[in-house]
Scaffold this active site. Structure first.
Site, PDB file in Angstrom:
ATOM      1  N   HIS A   1      34.216 104.738 -13.873  1.00 35.18           N
ATOM      2  CA  HIS A   1      34.177 103.577 -14.772  1.00 35.18           C
ATOM      3  C   HIS A   1      32.865 103.501 -15.558  1.00 35.18           C
ATOM      4  O   HIS A   1      32.774 102.797 -16.561  1.00 35.18           O
ATOM      5  CB  HIS A   1      34.407 102.275 -13.994  1.00 35.18           C
ATOM      6  CG  HIS A   1      33.390 102.000 -12.930  1.00 35.18           C
ATOM      7  ND1 HIS A   1      33.631 102.209 -11.595  1.00 35.18           N
ATOM      8  CD2 HIS A   1      32.123 101.545 -13.002  1.00 35.18           C
ATOM      9  CE1 HIS A   1      32.565 101.883 -10.888  1.00 35.18           C
ATOM     10  NE2 HIS A   1      31.633 101.464 -11.723  1.00 35.18           N
TER      11      HIS A   1
ATOM     12  N   LYS B   1      31.056 102.397 -20.374  1.00 40.18           N
ATOM     13  CA  LYS B   1      29.931 101.630 -20.910  1.00 40.18           C
ATOM     14  C   LYS B   1      29.611 102.095 -22.327  1.00 40.18           C
ATOM     15  O   LYS B   1      29.574 103.289 -22.607  1.00 40.18           O
ATOM     16  CB  LYS B   1      28.712 101.768 -19.997  1.00 40.18           C
ATOM     17  CG  LYS B   1      28.909 101.142 -18.617  1.00 40.18           C
ATOM     18  CD  LYS B   1      27.653 101.228 -17.774  1.00 40.18           C
ATOM     19  CE  LYS B   1      27.865 100.620 -16.399  1.00 40.18           C
ATOM     20  NZ  LYS B   1      28.118  99.175 -16.468  1.00 40.18           N
TER      21      LYS B   1
ATOM     22  N   HIS C   1      28.214 108.862 -11.294  1.00 39.85           N
ATOM     23  CA  HIS C   1      27.560 108.202 -12.422  1.00 39.85           C
ATOM     24  C   HIS C   1      26.410 109.030 -13.003  1.00 39.85           C
ATOM     25  O   HIS C   1      26.344 109.281 -14.210  1.00 39.85           O
ATOM     26  CB  HIS C   1      27.009 106.840 -11.992  1.00 39.85           C
ATOM     27  CG  HIS C   1      28.047 105.872 -11.550  1.00 39.85           C
ATOM     28  ND1 HIS C   1      29.375 105.957 -11.914  1.00 39.85           N
ATOM     29  CD2 HIS C   1      27.972 104.773 -10.754  1.00 39.85           C
ATOM     30  CE1 HIS C   1      30.044 104.950 -11.382  1.00 39.85           C
ATOM     31  NE2 HIS C   1      29.218 104.223 -10.672  1.00 39.85           N
TER      32      HIS C   1
ATOM     33  N   LYS D   1      19.290 100.896  -4.142  1.00 35.62           N
ATOM     34  CA  LYS D   1      19.568  99.469  -4.014  1.00 35.62           C
ATOM     35  C   LYS D   1      18.294  98.737  -3.605  1.00 35.62           C
ATOM     36  O   LYS D   1      17.345  99.340  -3.111  1.00 35.62           O
ATOM     37  CB  LYS D   1      20.672  99.238  -2.971  1.00 35.62           C
ATOM     38  CG  LYS D   1      22.038  99.750  -3.416  1.00 35.62           C
ATOM     39  CD  LYS D   1      23.125  99.344  -2.451  1.00 35.62           C
ATOM     40  CE  LYS D   1      24.501  99.741  -2.951  1.00 35.62           C
ATOM     41  NZ  LYS D   1      24.880  99.013  -4.181  1.00 35.62           N
TER      42      LYS D   1
END
Length: 390
Positions: free
Chosen positions: A167, A171, A229, A325
């Protein structure tokens, strides 16, 4: 392909459906791509009524989306226990009521280890109907499991009906990389080892593992972010021009680039795990203190990696990748750092200041920056930094 179909979303109560897919479908409805003859079946394990499910998503229609909720249907199914007859019973009345011709689009927003369980359950109810299936990353846990999953999928679907997606490629600024590179001589002529010193690709997150502990303990930062990604950003940034913009040409260009990536050595990467601390004044737990995480877990939540590409265009140019993260800011960006001039009377100033950098900001502040040096106003020759911001 007929636009009539049932769209089936597995993993209805997961973060991906709530955070991305519902919004994406709403935009398609607003643009007129989804009609009132396109029912959406959300499949989840929880025993929700449709109003309860809608409330759980937190979705509120925007202007132009007023009829979107009318497409929604919810069906309960335990993927690990229920068989094909349960799914058929959920789909049959939707096909009949909406006159879909039996066409089916299935999106698997579920844990990857369940893919092989669900694929054999998907079937169009009529021989003249089409069926498509979409797999959200990651596709398999490693090379062997990906190959085995491909065998399961190929036994059920022709390749042209299978979509293995990331996904991140949706962008806007990720897609803009191609236009920036190949439509502008000012960039394409310097996009090589003769001018580029190194490339930095960063995807940083402020959030912790949240409610995804079960998934994250099996993936870690490497499988969650790097092998999809970040490598997609590497491929789009470094690949040779595709023959055209059709899917096969772009995929071949990216695949060719990724085959040229040298296998990293131990000295080329480092990993870490977030500890207890404070971000923006908020106390945060350590990764091992998060709900659902094993007390002695060694799963990485941060990874930095240096890649080398064995291709003439990129000889000697390192690509630095990093993701994690609980970092200090949420951002995703590609920084192409250019080499300083070899010599000249201004070299001392150049060494003191930043190099020329082309920055593609993917999120949250989307845009493109070009950082360069200029003379500061005044009688003396003093250099300062300036930025062109698109």
């Amino acid at each position: 392909m007929s636009m009539r179909a049932v769209i089936t979303l597995f993993g209805a109560t997961g973060d991906l459906v709530r955070g991305k897919l519902i919004g994406a479908l709403a935009r398609l409805y607003r643009r007129g791509v989804l009609s009132d003859r396109t029912p959406i079946l959300f499949v989840g394990r929880r025993d929700y009524s449709l109003p309860e499910f809608i409330a759980s998503t937190g979705y509120t229609p925007r202007e132009g989306e007023e009829g979107f909720l009318g497409l929604w249907h919810y069906g309960r199914m335990d993927i690990e226990r229920d068989g094909i007859e349960v799914l058929d019973a959920l789909l049959a009345p939707l096909h009949e009521r909406h006159d879909t011709g039996g066409n089916l689009l299935t999106y698997l927003a579920i844990s990857p280890h369940l893919f092989a369980r669900v694929v054999p359950l998907i079937r169009a109810p009529r021989p003249d109907a089409w069926s498509r299936v979409v797999f959200e990353k990651p596709f398999g846990h490693d090379t062997n499991s990906a190959r085995e999953l491909n065998r399961v999928v190929e036994a059920r679907f022709p390749e042209e009906s299978v979509y293995r997606i990331d996904h991140y490629l949706g962008k806007e600024l990720v897609q803009t990389i191609l236009a920036l590179r190949f439509a502008n001589p000012i960039f394409e002529h310097i996009w090589s080892a003769q001018v580029v010193d190194h490339v930095q690709i960063t995807v940083a997150e402020e959030v912790g593992v949240g409610s995804r502990s079960g998934y994250y303990e099996r993936s870690g930062a490497l499988r969650d972010m790097v092998q999809n990604h970040l490598l997609q950003l590497v491929a789009l940034t470094a690949m040779e021009p595709p023959e055209s913009l059709d899917a096969d040409s772009v995929r071949e260009a990216k695949t060719s680039l990724l085959r040229a990536v040298r296998t990293p050595r131990c000295m080329d990467f480092t990993t870490g795990q977030y500890a207890r601390g404070t971000i923006h004044g908020e106390e945060i737990p350590a990764y091992r203190e998060e709900q659902g995480i094993a007390p002695g877990s060694t799963v990485e939540t941060f990874l930095a990696l240096r890649l080398t590409i064995d291709a003439p265009r990129w000889e000697g140019v390192p690509f630095y990748l990093r993701t994690g993260k609980r970092l200090s800011a949420r951002e995703a960006r590609v920084d192409v750092v250019l080499r300083p001039p070899e010599a000249g009377f201004l070299r001392p100033w150049v060494d003191k200041l930043s190099a020329n950098v082309i920055s593609i900001r993917v999120q949250p502040d989307e845009g493109v920056d070009i950082a360069f040096l200029v003379k500061e106003p005044g009688a003396s020759m003093r250099l300062g930094e300036a930025v062109l911001d698109f």
